[in-house]
Structure formats: structure tokens, C-alpha cells
Design an enzyme around this catalytic site. Structure first.
Site, PDB file in Angstrom:
ATOM      1  N   ARG A 245       0.855  -1.197   0.000  1.00 21.34           N
ATOM      2  CA  ARG A 245       0.000   0.000   0.000  1.00 21.34           C
ATOM      3  C   ARG A 245       0.884   1.239   0.000  1.00 21.34           C
ATOM      4  O   ARG A 245       1.806   1.350   0.802  1.00 21.34           O
ATOM      5  CB  ARG A 245      -0.866  -0.034   1.252  1.00 21.34           C
ATOM      6  CG  ARG A 245      -1.951   0.994   1.292  1.00 21.34           C
ATOM      7  CD  ARG A 245      -2.726   0.905   2.606  1.00 21.34           C
ATOM      8  NE  ARG A 245      -3.646  -0.217   2.675  1.00 21.34           N
ATOM      9  CZ  ARG A 245      -4.230  -0.636   3.818  1.00 21.34           C
ATOM     10  NH1 ARG A 245      -3.961  -0.024   4.952  1.00 21.34           N
ATOM     11  NH2 ARG A 245      -5.059  -1.647   3.807  1.00 21.34           N
TER      12      ARG A 245
ATOM     13  N   ARG B 235      -2.082   6.801   9.630  1.00 15.56           N
ATOM     14  CA  ARG B 235      -2.178   6.254   8.271  1.00 15.56           C
ATOM     15  C   ARG B 235      -2.293   7.375   7.232  1.00 15.56           C
ATOM     16  O   ARG B 235      -2.275   8.553   7.572  1.00 15.56           O
ATOM     17  CB  ARG B 235      -3.402   5.348   8.185  1.00 15.56           C
ATOM     18  CG  ARG B 235      -3.383   4.184   9.154  1.00 15.56           C
ATOM     19  CD  ARG B 235      -2.332   3.175   8.760  1.00 15.56           C
ATOM     20  NE  ARG B 235      -2.437   1.953   9.537  1.00 15.56           N
ATOM     21  CZ  ARG B 235      -3.233   0.924   9.252  1.00 15.56           C
ATOM     22  NH1 ARG B 235      -4.054   0.978   8.226  1.00 15.56           N
ATOM     23  NH2 ARG B 235      -3.228  -0.158   9.993  1.00 15.56           N
TER      24      ARG B 235
ATOM     25  N   LYS C  62      -3.920   1.400  14.909  1.00 17.73           N
ATOM     26  CA  LYS C  62      -3.873   2.348  13.780  1.00 17.73           C
ATOM     27  C   LYS C  62      -4.554   3.665  14.151  1.00 17.73           C
ATOM     28  O   LYS C  62      -5.434   3.704  15.027  1.00 17.73           O
ATOM     29  CB  LYS C  62      -4.533   1.731  12.563  1.00 17.73           C
ATOM     30  CG  LYS C  62      -5.956   1.289  12.826  1.00 17.73           C
ATOM     31  CD  LYS C  62      -6.653   0.750  11.591  1.00 17.73           C
ATOM     32  CE  LYS C  62      -6.284  -0.647  11.220  1.00 17.73           C
ATOM     33  NZ  LYS C  62      -7.211  -1.292  10.282  1.00 17.73           N
TER      34      LYS C  62
ATOM     35  N   LYS D  73      -6.249   7.350  12.234  1.00 14.91           N
ATOM     36  CA  LYS D  73      -6.623   7.881  10.909  1.00 14.91           C
ATOM     37  C   LYS D  73      -7.069   9.334  10.984  1.00 14.91           C
ATOM     38  O   LYS D  73      -7.852   9.699  11.863  1.00 14.91           O
ATOM     39  CB  LYS D  73      -7.729   7.015  10.321  1.00 14.91           C
ATOM     40  CG  LYS D  73      -7.262   5.576  10.105  1.00 14.91           C
ATOM     41  CD  LYS D  73      -8.312   4.699   9.492  1.00 14.91           C
ATOM     42  CE  LYS D  73      -7.703   3.347   9.113  1.00 14.91           C
ATOM     43  NZ  LYS D  73      -8.708   2.443   8.541  1.00 14.91           N
TER      44      LYS D  73
ATOM     45  N   CYS E 284     -15.317  -3.291  -0.247  1.00  9.36           N
ATOM     46  CA  CYS E 284     -13.927  -3.524   0.153  1.00  9.36           C
ATOM     47  C   CYS E 284     -13.339  -4.647  -0.690  1.00  9.36           C
ATOM     48  O   CYS E 284     -14.051  -5.336  -1.416  1.00  9.36           O
ATOM     49  CB  CYS E 284     -13.869  -3.875   1.627  1.00  9.36           C
ATOM     50  SG  CYS E 284     -14.462  -5.543   1.940  1.00  9.36           S
TER      51      CYS E 284
ATOM     52  N   CYS F 240      -7.921 -10.772   0.993  1.00 12.42           N
ATOM     53  CA  CYS F 240      -8.000 -10.365   2.390  1.00 12.42           C
ATOM     54  C   CYS F 240      -8.145 -11.577   3.304  1.00 12.42           C
ATOM     55  O   CYS F 240      -9.106 -12.345   3.192  1.00 12.42           O
ATOM     56  CB  CYS F 240      -9.187  -9.422   2.605  1.00 12.42           C
ATOM     57  SG  CYS F 240      -9.299  -8.958   4.348  1.00 12.42           S
TER      58      CYS F 240
ATOM     59  N   CYS G 203     -16.419  -8.430   5.898  1.00  7.26           N
ATOM     60  CA  CYS G 203     -16.419  -8.714   7.338  1.00  7.26           C
ATOM     61  C   CYS G 203     -16.726  -7.412   8.074  1.00  7.26           C
ATOM     62  O   CYS G 203     -16.775  -6.348   7.450  1.00  7.26           O
ATOM     63  CB  CYS G 203     -15.066  -9.299   7.776  1.00  7.26           C
ATOM     64  SG  CYS G 203     -13.801  -8.056   8.102  1.00  7.26           S
TER      65      CYS G 203
ATOM     66  N   CYS H 240     -13.984  -1.774   6.067  1.00  6.09           N
ATOM     67  CA  CYS H 240     -13.034  -1.075   5.201  1.00  6.09           C
ATOM     68  C   CYS H 240     -13.719  -0.228   4.127  1.00  6.09           C
ATOM     69  O   CYS H 240     -13.109   0.675   3.576  1.00  6.09           O
ATOM     70  CB  CYS H 240     -12.075  -2.077   4.569  1.00  6.09           C
ATOM     71  SG  CYS H 240     -11.114  -2.951   5.813  1.00  6.09           S
TER      72      CYS H 240
END
Ligand code: SRM
Ligand code: SF4
Length: 572
Positions: A81, A150, A216, A218, A437, A443, A482, A486
Site C-alpha cells: 500500500r 495512516r 492504527k 486515521k 472492500c 484479504c 467482514c 473497510c
């Protein structure tokens, strides 16, 4: 600096905390294991560290069972990424991504929901040269994943180009300022010589410290009336306040996030709350201090409860605000009024400042590939070859061909036409408002399909939409494989969250402007039930909706679902 009254939750540190602590600032044994030719994979501890370098070890899940039967190791490959603040890339950088995906990846590029490029299917042996080529194009993958700040998002704004420029500069500055300072990335991937001697801990990571963040983090900047970056889903959101055509500052919102676990009420999506206003020159200070609060008080024991949203909910919004002002040494001003219209993108040509043009192109699922009947990747490559402006990746996985000169506009329009990039089949109102996503096959956390299945489902939903005369109605539909969210599922007016192969929980009632969460409507249903539910819901919507009423508002007004006002009530 640490407030003695506030406390991080008790409990033994999670295993990831140990890995970070022992990693010597994100080095671990990555350099050595990446050279090991015996396995295409890497050990779990190093894979955890890999994330901070912008990559995950994955395996092709379509091949998993077959390889297991043949007693082969999984088809290991890496996802990579890029860090791309505000989603802005030059045509040259586009061409590099295109070529690398072809040469070292699975041939496709994914434009992500945080405005960047992902490549999939990179073999271990190709990782180093791929990262080096990305670096040579003046991009990097540092901190694109991992327990750090991120990719910083910002509204790609084709409408107010001068504001975009300013907001984009802030996004870039925040992203650069909040980068980890360790030289691990440069040593492992770019062959920088290690400098011997261990400087003081603060010197290496003055913001993060040796353990980095509990989870994480954001940041996103919205420019009203567009909430395309879903500012309420960010750990830290900034809402640009524009007065008389000038950026005067930002409202500050804290504590948003989407992830949850099915059936676990201690986890939930949450909306960020606005706590005040600041002038532009102060956002870096705010971001740094908010991050240090999360560093000091976030949950380092239970990763499922480690996001900043839980820290805010546990300590209380007012307490966190007071602690922030204490660390800043000054107080936020009162928040200024603002208004969002939508959280989607607006498509087609728009004239910007200085006579340049911007074209927003819908990209289904953000996937740049050549399909049988749709040569999207080739078409965009041809555009990149003649484009002299920039590309802007949007938070809705779309692409803006930006800053097109008047001379080039005709040529680019012709290429769009030639490659059929806006052909009707790919371009219906419902599709243009959809997000999915990645999910399967790459994934590792996917419980069901998303990107590969949503277009198929949309074909069928469109028949119902047509039956009800709703073809031009924009309804945001989001699907994730899931509950991690995302594609920011909890902010879709209709959302499907993967539960098991072919089975989804269905959610309804988020606001069209991204300011209200959706609510569970049906659990664990398959395609047949999804379609029969939608047949009833869309037919009622067509008949009973009020003038200009969005679907998400409608289902709440007529009592189909209860409005979720706060994530803490999400499961009620
Ligand atoms: Fe995500 C994990 C893909 C945006 C919440 N996300 C993952 C991983 C890395 C799976 C993993 O941990 O093994 C996925 C890789 C799939 C693949 O094969 O590529 C993945 N996330 C994505 C992307 C590519 C989805 C997309 O289709 O565009 C997005 C990349 C963004 C980027 O460029 O940085 C992506 N992920 C998001 C968002 C949306 C956003 O940030 O605006 C969210 C919800 C917002 C939030 O963070 O609260 C999101 N991803 C998660 C979570 C849940 C975190 C949590 O709070 O519990 C996970 C799982 C985790 O971290 O443990 C996750
Ligand atoms: Fe994977 Fe779940 Fe994120 Fe989809 S929502 S990419 S299935 S982690």
C-alpha cells in the site's frame, strides 16, 4: 506531561506490544527473512512489523484448499500500500504504479477507500525492487499500515481548486510530520547504511515512542458541502471552514471509527464528535497532541478495544478535550457552523481555477484492470501518457483526472469515449453510489465476498430499482466481507456485512451525508432474501418517499429501523 488521574486500561500488554518492543524500531529480522528463499512467506512477528512498512503477507484464498490438499505451503504473496496524502499522484507516478502492478503484482491496481494505491500478489523476491521503484517515483509505503498515523485523507475537490490546493498542502504536511522517524524502512528496503550507537528513545520517535500507538490512527480533512472522506469515521477529522472563498480554519472532530466484531457488544462503529475550531496553522499541533493522548491512554492490552474511539468513550469526550487543551497550552475556539450535502462523489467534467478542467470517473470497487468488455487499465494508461495535470484518488475509490488544460480536454474526452470508460452499464446511479472492500481472494479476514460480488448483486438490484422508477436515485450501498468496515459500511444507507460465504447482515438507515450510522435490519441472509427484502423496501420508498427524501432518512421516518444516534447504542 502524563496526566496522573487519567489511566490506560489495566491488563497484560498484547503480543503485538511485545513484538514492537523487541523490534528495535520496526526492524525485527525483516531484512534477513526477506532474503530467505526457503519459504515465500515470513514469520508472524515480522509480518506484524511489515505492516508499518506498508505491506501485509497474504495468501491467495482461492487456492488455499487445493494447496492444502497437495501439502504445499499457502500461495504466499504480499499486498503493498502506497502512502499518498490526499490521493494526489502525477501521471508519471500513475504509469509507474501501472507498470509495477503488471510486472510484479497480479496485473491490477486497487484504488482504496483512503485514497491510495494497493498492489496485490507481489512475491517476496520482488518486494524490495518494487519498493525501490516506488521510492524512485518519489512515493513511499511508510506507515501505510501499522499502529501509526495512516494515509491522511483530504477532499479532492474539483469544484474549489484553490481551496483544494491549501487543504491538500495541510494533508501532506500532517502526513509527513506524523511519519515514524526510525530509519528501519530506509535500511531494509533502500539499503541505507545503519548508523551505529543508540540515541535516546525520544530522539528516535519523539511522537510515538518505542511502542508506537496501541492501534492504527486515521486523519481526514473534509471540505463542506462534501463529506466524501467520511469525516465522522476518522479518529481525528478536520472540517474546513471557508468564508468569503478563503480557508479560515477547521472544526476538529475526534473519536470516529468503523470496525466492530459480529456479536461483540464491546466493539462498535462510532461517529467522531466536533469539539471546537482552530486556525489552519494549529492543526499539526492538534494532531500531534491527540496522538500522544491515544499513545498514553489507549488500550494496549485488548487490541479489539484499542482504537482511539474507545479511549474517547472510556475517558469521556470532555475529559479528552480538556487533556488536549492542557497539552496544547491553549483552548480551541467554538466550532463554526457547516453543512454537508453528501458523502459520495460527483461525476463528469467540472471547470476549475485558471481555466483547467477536472473529470471524475467512477471506478467500480476501485479496481483498475482490463476486463473482457472494458479496457479500463489500458484506457487510463493512455490518458496518463498525455495528461499534464494530476490524478486524484477519491475516498470513494474513484479517480479524478485533474487539472486538465483546455487543449488536452478534447483529447482526454476522446480517450474516455474510445475506451468506453463511462459506458451506461458501468455507470448507473446505484453503482456510482456503491463501495465495496477488497475481501476475497486476498484479504485474510474476509468472511464473504465483497468487491467481486457487489457488481453481480447490483445488476439484480437494478432490475428492482427500474421496476420502481428509481433509476436516477442515488442510494449509498456499501458491502464489506467482514465487520471491520473497510468500505465504511456503517455509513451506507444500505449496507451488507459479510458473515459467512454468501451470507450477510443487512443494515439500513445511515444518513446520505455520512452523519448517522446504519442499523441492523436482517441477520445472516443470502441473495434471495436480500432481493426480496429490497423489493419490498424500494417499492415502499418509491410510493411513500417525500420530496427529496433520501432512502436512509425514509427508512427511519416510516419506522423500518430505529435511528442510531451514537455508536455506543449501535447494538441496542
Ligand atoms: Fe481496512 C484490515 C483493506 C480501509 C478498517 N483492511 C484490513 C486488511 C489489511 C486486512 C488485514 O488486516 O489482514 C485489508 C487488506 C485487504 C486486501 O487484500 O487488500 C484491508 N482497508 C482496506 C482497503 C484496501 C479497503 C478497500 O477496498 O479500499 C482500505 C485501505 C485504506 C488505505 O488506503 O489505507 C481500507 N479499513 C479501511 C477503512 C476505511 C477508512 O479508513 O476510511 C476502515 C474503517 C475505518 C476505521 O479504521 O475504523 C478499515 N481494516 C479495518 C479494520 C478494523 C479496524 C478496527 O478498528 O477494528 C481492519 C482489521 C484490523 O485492523 O485488525 C482492517
Ligand atoms: Fe477484509 Fe473485512 Fe476489510 Fe473487507 S472489511 S477488506 S473483508 S478486513
Amino acid at each position: 506531561m502524563v496526566n496522573r488521574i487519567l489511566k490506560a486500561p489495566d491488563g497484560p500488554p498484547s503480543d503485538v506490544e511485545r513484538i514492537k518492543e523487541e523490534s528495535n524500531y520496526l526492524r525485527g529480522t525483516l531484512k534477513e527473512v526477506m532474503q530467505d528463499r526457503l519459504s515465500a512467506g515470513i514469520p508472524e512477528d515480522d509480518n506484524r512489523l511489515m505492516k508499518f512498512h506498508g505491506s501485509y503477507l497474504q495468501d491467495d484464498r482461492d487456492l488455499r484448499n487445493e494447496r492444502q490438499k497437495q501439502k504445499l505451503e499457502p500461495a504466499y504473496q504480499f499486498m503493498l500500500r502506497v502512502r499518498l496524502p490526499g490521493g494526489v499522484a502525477t501521471p508519471e507516478q500513475w504509469l509507474v504504479m501501472d507498470e509495477l502492478a503488471q510486472k510484479n503484482g497480479n496485473g491490477t491496481l486497487k484504488l482504496t477507500t483512503r485514497q491510495t494505491f494497493q498492489m496485490h500478489g507481489i512475491l517476496k523476491w520482488n518486494m524490495k525492487n518494487t519498493i525501490q521503484e516506488i521510492h524512485a517515483s518519489l512515493l513511499d509505503t511508510i506507515a501505510a499500515c501499522g499502529d501509526v498515523n495512516r494515509n491522511v485523507m483530504c477532499n479532492p475537490n474539483p469544484y474549489q481548486s484553490e481551496i483544494h490546493l491549501e487543504v491538500y498542502e495541510w494533508a501532506k504536511q500532517l502526513s509527513n510530520y506524523l511519519l515514524p522517524r526510525t530509519r528501519a524502512y530506509h535500511e531494509i528496503w533502500l539499503d541505507e547504511e545503519k548508523v551505529e550507537g543508540t540515541p535516546e528513545v525520544e530522539e528516535i520517535e519523539p511522537i510515538y515512542g518505542p511502542l508506537y500507538l496501541p492501534r492504527k490512527f486515521k486523519i481526514g480533512i473534509a471540505v463542506p458541502p462534501s463529506n466524501d472522506i467520511d469525516v465522522y469515521s476518522q479518529d481525528l477529522g478536520f472540517i474546513a471552514i471557508v468564508e468569503d472563498g478563503k480557508l479560515v480554519g477547521f472544526n476538529v472532530a475526534i473519536g470516529g471509527g468503523m470496525g466492530m466484531t459480529h456479536g461483540d457488544k464491546a466493539t462498535y462503529p462510532q461517529l467522531a464528535k466536533v469539539i471546537g475550531f482552530c486556525t489552519p496553522d494549529r492543526i499539526q499541533d492538534i494532531a500531534e497532541k491527540v496522538i500522544t493522548i491515544q499513545r498514553d491512554y489507549g488500550n494496549r492490552s485488548v487490541r479489539k478495544n484499542a482504537r482511539f474511539k474507545y479511549t474517547v468513550d472510556r475517558l469521556g469526550l470532555e475529559t479528552v478535550k480538556a487533556e488536549l487543551e492542557n497539552r496544547l497550552g491553549w483552548s480551541l475556539d467554538e466550532a463554526k457552523p457547516y453543512h454537508f450535502d453528501h458523502n459520495g462523489d460527483r461525476y463528469g467534467w467540472v471547470k476549475g481555477v485558471q481555466g483547467t478542467w477536472h473529470f471524475t470517473l467512477f471506478i467500480q470497487g476501485g479496481r483498475i484492470a482490463d476486463f473482457d468488455d472494458y479496457k479500463l487499465k489500458t484506457g487510463l494508461r493512455e490518458i496518463a501518457k498525455i495528461h499534464t495535470g494530476d490524478f486524484r484518488l477519491t475516498a470513494n475509490q474513484n479517480l479524478i483526472i485533474a487539472n486538465v488544460s483546455s487543449q488536452n480536454k478534447k483529447k482526454i474526452s476522446e480517450l474516455i469515449e474510445q475506451y468506453g470508460l463511462t459506458d451506461g452499464r458501468h455507470y448507473t446511479a446505484l453503482r456510482r453510489s456503491s463501495l465495496a472492500c477488497v475481501a476475497l481472494p486476498t484479504c485474510g479476514l474476509a468472511m464473504a465476498e465483497a468487491e467481486r460480488y457487489l457488481p453481480v448483486l447490483l445488476d439484480k438490484i437494478e432490475t428492482i430499482v427500474d421496476e420502481n422508477g428509481l433509476r436516477n436515485e442515488e442510494i449509498t450501498i456499501r458491502m464489506t466481507g467482514c465487520p471491520n468496515g473497510c468500505a465504511r459500511h456503517a455509513l451506507g444507507e444500505i449496507a451488507f456485512i459479510g458473515k459467512a460465504p454468501g451470507k450477510y447482515n443487512m443494515y439500513l438507515g445511515a444518513a446520505f451525508d455520512g452523519s448517522r450510522l446504519s442499523k441492523m435490519y436482517r441477520e445472516n441472509i443470502g441473495e434471495e432474501e436480500i432481493l426480496s427484502e429490497l423489493r419490498v423496501l424500494l417499492s415502499r420508498y418509491a410510493k411513500e418517499k417525500q420530496e427529496g427524501e433520501h432512502f436512509g432518512d425514509f427508512v427511519i421516518r416510516v419506522g423500518i429501523v430505529k435511528a442510531v444516534t451514537d455508536g455506543t447504542n449501535f447494538h441496542d
